[in-house]
Design an enzyme around this catalytic site. Structure first.
Site, PDB file in Angstrom:
ATOM      1  N   GLY A 216      47.114  49.962  38.196  1.00 17.80           N
ATOM      2  CA  GLY A 216      46.336  48.857  38.744  1.00 17.80           C
ATOM      3  C   GLY A 216      44.904  48.900  38.285  1.00 17.80           C
ATOM      4  O   GLY A 216      44.427  49.901  37.735  1.00 17.80           O
ATOM      5  N   GLY A 219      39.637  50.015  41.731  1.00 16.99           N
ATOM      6  CA  GLY A 219      39.262  49.529  43.045  1.00 16.99           C
ATOM      7  C   GLY A 219      40.375  48.911  43.852  1.00 16.99           C
ATOM      8  O   GLY A 219      40.144  48.432  44.961  1.00 16.99           O
ATOM      9  N   THR A 220      41.610  48.901  43.328  1.00 16.21           N
ATOM     10  CA  THR A 220      42.704  48.252  44.050  1.00 16.21           C
ATOM     11  C   THR A 220      43.340  49.155  45.092  1.00 16.21           C
ATOM     12  O   THR A 220      44.184  48.688  45.858  1.00 16.21           O
ATOM     13  CB  THR A 220      43.782  47.779  43.059  1.00 16.21           C
ATOM     14  OG1 THR A 220      44.135  48.856  42.184  1.00 16.21           O
ATOM     15  CG2 THR A 220      43.260  46.610  42.220  1.00 16.21           C
ATOM     16  N   GLU A 439      22.519  20.871  38.694  1.00 17.86           N
ATOM     17  CA  GLU A 439      23.542  21.278  39.659  1.00 17.86           C
ATOM     18  C   GLU A 439      24.162  20.070  40.357  1.00 17.86           C
ATOM     19  O   GLU A 439      25.361  20.073  40.670  1.00 17.86           O
ATOM     20  CB  GLU A 439      22.944  22.239  40.689  1.00 17.86           C
ATOM     21  CG  GLU A 439      22.302  23.481  40.115  1.00 17.86           C
ATOM     22  CD  GLU A 439      23.206  24.246  39.177  1.00 17.86           C
ATOM     23  OE1 GLU A 439      24.451  24.196  39.353  1.00 17.86           O
ATOM     24  OE2 GLU A 439      22.696  24.882  38.251  1.00 17.86           O
TER      25      GLU A 439
END
Length: 657
Positions: A216, A219-220, A439
């Site tokens: 993975g 951080g998973t 924007e």
């Protein structure tokens, strides 16, 4: 974590080898040095028989003849005695002096013979060998201290395993602490159940798995899953990093692998967790220079230990990596790593569960909605979500709040995704006006594109490298994208540049669309070369991925000739210009909304999606603090442009706009 036995009861600690307590060893070493020093001092202090005045032998005979000597003790190598005044003396006799006893008899001196002192030979040997023993002892101690960093603490400890035994003292983690990766947890929970009740599976012919590979993105939660297995299994759990096997000396890694499995056999059934196994398990035959290098030696030994002639019953190997593409095929075959468990980035339901786990430690305000936060964080891993909750708690603490509110979570999310606000930077009103219209152009196109995701927030406050952004959030996680949505994203990405052209003219457009153009070009190239969405080129793949996994470090290679590449460039240009034309059409039709939204952004600086909808539908924004709605007065406060002159703006959607 409790275990079925004390792993040290057989003389093998968690770092292996039956070496005992290192504190006891150090105490014994220093005690031996202290005793040796005492022995040296006692030897050089001299014998008690040597006390008194040292006389020449001739002077001794003179004093005997003068009647000054009271008594003497005669030894083969020394004469000691007492004078009549009570003082003692000693002298060394001259060999073969046969007249000494006659002289003593003539002067009425009492004398007696003395046997040689016992142990003189042993003392002599100790005196001669003690310096060499001290030198050897110091060298042994220094070598032991140097090699302690490379092994398990012994003088020849380079080959000892660095595997550590995980216990409850280090913080017990269970499957209740793991959320958002239910499929991976179920796969590993079956291994735990096998260890707890092997007869349940063996009676049907099932065998315990040899190993499980956790794959993975960083951080998973791969390491967290391993810790949960340690907390649930109730068996010894050894943990080690793949880099701990590799040293500069060939053969050390293989020796450590053997030692690690020896420890595991003595504590079976047990689990061995190898983190970052790609450090030692890469493809063989790709080493620099001699292919028979240290890493390959270590990998070969690991392969033999996992599935060789000698069975390792009751030992389960769990490894973690985010680069399975570089692992040796022999390591991945059944019989070694029987299961490959993919620990993926959580979906919206998984993110909500992960947030619930981390929010247990945080006092929450009533307005906090974990579902909304989960919806606004697509692509976040478990570590990212933990960081988000921590950032929100830190923000609330800096503001002296007792509870963490939704406002802190929203600000923390923006900070994690785009960086901290840069309110202290100042730029001119014209530059801020340009950003507001840029924007607003993105937002108006997004509102009128049916396939576009809904707007979550629009702001002209600089954050990270962006001087403004329009954030769009999908209603749910997207695992595939349709053609109409891709064309909508192309139009939205061009909305900022088109708004500048309409309001300020062709010669006044800024560099603010650089990231928008980069995104649009990348999206169009993927549509043409990878996803087969060009009618002229057909459903063919013209680029393939090189060297990389899970979106990390990959490069693309075009597989086409010169004429085809020219056609690819034309199709990419047509797609991007098509999005530009679509954006111009929408903004021309709704120029009044463009002006209204731009002025509202200048007034409020940040607008939510609901406020933008309210403004476009009713022409005003109802806020408790400003009930009169937006004014068209431009504010004084502004924010600066980057030193490079580039304005990074555009949609901050999870898809990368």
């Amino acid at each position: 974590m409790s275990t079925n036995r004390d792993p040290d009861s057989s003389g093998n600690g968690p770092s292996g080898g039956g070496n005992g307590n290192p504190w006891v060893k150090s105490l014994l070493i220093w005690g031996g040095i202290f005793l040796a020093l005492l022995l040296v001092v006692s030897m050089f202090n001299g014998s008690p028989n040597t006390a008194g005045t040292q006389l020449r032998y001739s002077d001794f005979r003179t004093q005997v003849a003068a009647g000054e000597v009271a008594d003497v003790q005669i030894a083969p190598d020394r004469i000691t005695g007492t004078l009549r005044n009570g003082s003692s003396f000693s002298t060394v006799p001259v060999p073969n002096d046969t007249e000494l006893t006659t002289l003593l008899d003539q002067n009425n001196v009492s004398y007696a013979g003395t046997a040689p002192e016992e142990g003189n030979l042993l003392l002599y040997i100790l005196v001669q060998t003690l310096p060499f023993l001290l030198i050897l002892g110091v060298a042994f101690f220094a070598l032991r201290q140097v090699q302690k960093g490379g092994g398990a603490g012994g003088a020849m400890g380079f080959g000892k395993s660095k595997a550590k035994l995980l216990t409850e003292k280090q913080g017990r983690v269970t499957f209740d602490d793991v959320a958002g990766i239910d499929e991976a947890r179920e796969e590993l929970q079956e291994i735990v159940e096998f260890l707890k009740d092997p007869q349940r599976f063996s009676k049907l012919g099932g065998q315990i798995p040899k190993g499980a590979l956790l794959v993975g993105s960083p951080g998973t939660g791969k390491t967290l899953l391993a810790r949960a297995i340690a907390g649930e299994a109730r068996v010894p759990f050894f943990t080690i990093s793949g880099s701990d096997f590799v040293e500069m000396f060939v053969g050390v890694g293989a020796s450590r692998v053997r030692d690690m499995f020896e420890q595991a056999k003595k504590n079976a059934p047990c689990i061995v967790f190898i983190d970052e196994i790609d450090a030692v398990g890469r493809h063989r035959g790709h080493g620099l220079g001699n292919s028979n290098d240290e890493r390959e030696q270590t990998l070969n030994q690991l392969l033999v230990e996992m599935d060789g002639f000698e069975a390792n019953e009751g030992i389960i190997i769990i490894a973690a990596t985010n680069r399975p593409d570089v692992l040796d095929p022999a390591l991945l075959r059944p019989g070694r790593f029987d299961r490959q468990v993919v620990v993926s980035v959580p979906d919206i339901d998984g993110r909500e569960k992960i947030l619930a786990v981390h929010m247990k430690k945080v006092p929450l305000a009533p307005d906090v909605n974990s579902r909304t936060i989960a919806r606004g964080t697509p692509g976040f891993s478990g570590a990212d979500l933990a960081n988000l909750v921590n950032e929100a708690a830190l923000l609330a603490a800096r503001r002296n709040k007792r509870l963490v509110a939704m406002a802190e979570f929203e600000e923390a999310k923006d900070k994690v995704m785009m960086g901290a606000e840069r309110r202290s930077m100042v730029m001119t009103d014209d530059e801020k006006k340009m950003t507001a219209y840029h924007e607003a152009g993105h937002a108006i196109v997004a509102v009128h594109e049916p396939a576009s995701d809904p707007i979550h927030k629009a702001t002209i406050i600089p954050r990270g490298r962006a001087l403004g952004m329009v954030m769009r959030l999908p209603e749910r996680d997207n695992y595939s994208y349709h053609r109409d949505k891709m064309h909508a994203n192309l139009a939205v990405s061009m909305g900022g540049r088109v708004a500048e052209e309409i309001v300020f003219g062709h010669d006044k457009v800024s560099s603010g669309a650089s990231s928008d153009i980069q995104y649009a070009t990348s999206l169009a190239r993927n549509m043409v070369t990878k996803w087969g969405m060009s009618d002229r080129l057909g459903p063919l793949q013209y680029e393939d991925q090189q060297e990389g996994y899970l979106g990390m470090g990959g490069t693309s290679r075009t597989m086409a000739g010169a004429e085809t590449n020219k056609l690819i460039d034309e199709e990419i240009r047509n797609l991007v210009e098509g999005g530009h034309s679509r954006a111009r059409q929408l903004l021309t039709e709704h120029e009044d909304q463009l002006q209204l939204l731009a002025q509202a952004l200048l007034e409020y600086e940040t607008l939510t999606g609901d406020e933008i909808k309210q403004l476009l539908d009713g022409g005003r924004i109802d806020r408790p603090d400003q009930p009169s709605g937006p004014s068209l007065v431009q504010p004084v406060r502004g924010s600066a442009i980057p030193k490079s002159g580039r304005r990074f703006s555009g949609d901050a959607t999870p898809q990368g706009i």
